[in-house]
Design an enzyme around this catalytic site. Sequence first.
Site, PDB file in Angstrom:
ATOM      1  N   TRP A 154      65.842  87.177  33.224  1.00 21.40           N
ATOM      2  CA  TRP A 154      67.202  87.597  32.730  1.00 21.40           C
ATOM      3  C   TRP A 154      68.140  86.645  33.141  1.00 21.40           C
ATOM      4  CZ3 TRP A 154      66.440  90.047  28.576  1.00 21.40           C
ATOM      5  CH2 TRP A 154      65.391  90.968  28.358  1.00 21.40           C
ATOM      6  N   LYS A 178      68.361 101.397  30.234  1.00 17.36           N
ATOM      7  CA  LYS A 178      67.508 101.414  31.264  1.00 17.36           C
ATOM      8  C   LYS A 178      67.663 102.862  32.079  1.00 17.36           C
ATOM      9  CE  LYS A 178      65.829  97.491  29.990  1.00 17.36           C
ATOM     10  NZ  LYS A 178      66.584  96.164  30.468  1.00 17.36           N
ATOM     11  N   ASP A 210      74.679  91.315  36.584  1.00 15.87           N
ATOM     12  CA  ASP A 210      73.812  92.161  35.546  1.00 15.87           C
ATOM     13  C   ASP A 210      73.297  93.464  36.508  1.00 15.87           C
ATOM     14  OD1 ASP A 210      72.090  93.183  33.755  1.00 15.87           O
ATOM     15  OD2 ASP A 210      71.347  90.983  33.393  1.00 15.87           O
TER      16      ASP A 210
HETATM   17  C1  LIG Z   1      66.844  94.923  29.654  1.00 16.07           C
HETATM   18  C2  LIG Z   1      67.630  93.934  30.497  1.00 16.07           C
HETATM   19  C3  LIG Z   1      68.476  92.942  29.795  1.00 16.07           C
HETATM   20  C4  LIG Z   1      68.639  92.948  28.349  1.00 16.07           C
HETATM   21  O1  LIG Z   1      69.278  93.880  27.887  1.00 16.07           O
HETATM   22  P1  LIG Z   1      69.416  93.956  26.233  1.00 16.07           P
HETATM   23  O2  LIG Z   1      70.428  95.250  26.222  1.00 16.07           O
HETATM   24  O3  LIG Z   1      68.336  94.030  25.638  1.00 16.07           O
HETATM   25  O4  LIG Z   1      70.259  92.716  25.885  1.00 16.07           O
HETATM   26  C5  LIG Z   1      69.097  92.094  30.452  1.00 16.07           C
HETATM   27  N1  LIG Z   1      69.223  92.038  31.976  1.00 16.07           N
HETATM   28  C6  LIG Z   1      68.419  93.058  32.689  1.00 16.07           C
HETATM   29  C7  LIG Z   1      68.307  93.074  34.109  1.00 16.07           C
HETATM   30  C8  LIG Z   1      67.609  93.825  31.899  1.00 16.07           C
HETATM   31  O5  LIG Z   1      66.855  94.669  32.525  1.00 16.07           O
END
Ligand SMILES: *Cc1c(COP(=O)(O)O)cnc(C)c1O
Length: 356
Positions: free
Chosen positions: A101, A192, A168
């Site tokens: 990511w 998540k 993030d």
């Molecule tokens: C799942 C995830 C993403 C991607 O998220 P989307 O909403 O599918 O774009 C980005 N960063 C992390 C840490 C993730 O776990």
Amino acid sequence: MKKHNFYAGPAILPQTVMQQASEAAKEFGGSGLSILEISHRSKEFAAVMEEIISSTKELLGLPEGYEALFLTGGASSQFYMTAMNLLPSDGNACYVDTGAWSTKALKEARAFGGVSVLASSKDKNYSYVPKDYTVPSDATYLHLTSNNTIFGTQLKEFPKTKAPIVCDMSSDIFSRPLDIKKFGVIYAGAQKNLGPAGVTLVIVRKDLLNKVDRVIPTMLDYNTHIKKESTFNTPPAFPIYVSMLTMRWLKENGGVAAMEKKNQEKAGILYNEIDSNPLFEGAAAKEDRSLMNVTFLLKEDKLQDKFLEACAAAGCVGIKGHRSVGGFRASIYNAMPKSSVQVLVDVMNDFGKKHG
Ligand SMILES: *Cc1c(COP(=O)(O)O)cnc(C)c1O
């Protein structure tokens, strides 16, 4: 049979939230309509928007000057929106590369300005979090990924830096208390640890905006969504509603401090089994182990399918690891009860006795 949901995302939500959400899909808030068919300009939905914003502020302890936005496009869209809104073309965005990511985030930022990769753990397939780096004094921001969903590592501490941290937090938002003042932007896809797919929470410190001179399309400009309180266009009403319900559940269950305690306990019993069972080993460096995504391997590859069968037989779903790590991953987000973690631990224990 009862299922124990270990999927990494979309992922487990509290049972009560799911019940309330299905009620609202039939009839919502005394309106005589479903949440799925009601105007986002109705007073009933306006109340949802107001509650989710104030709950976010309360749960995270947002100080003055920060806004909570609910956007579409996933965390992946924040990879470019953060840079587009914050990074001048002659700026210096600093990234720590802790997994897939982070790699995607820094790739997007390169389209808008200078990018420095301060450290990377790619050399060991992202099995640890690099800590030995200095943030240059001219850094526009420092981008971090707080929890690496795929590799099962997590930042236990955020570095001291003058530069605002852009983070993030898709897979560990609301899992522990934070010192918000360190952060300039926090973003998290809901699917998540918060709600269903389709909405992304973005926290923005407002004074960091309006420092770039590029033209930003209206929908990609944080100012637009701040001004219109996330209803400039039609917001993802149902994911927002369900996320709001999760926040109610969080507050009823003691907020993020109580979650952290519970998460430590759950992860503790699972890592303890991994470390004491001779068949298994952890995939991540011990000091960086995630409380959310527990990655582990069988020392003998040939038992892999048998173990997955044993998990399935006990109702444990979503245990197979990501292809870039192999092995197994148990995602044990806020909504995961300790009893489900215990079921998995019992499967591992039995498996150890049978095949050890
Ligand atoms: C799942 C995830 C993403 C991607 O998220 P989307 O909403 O599918 O774009 C980005 N960063 C992390 C840490 C993730 O776990």
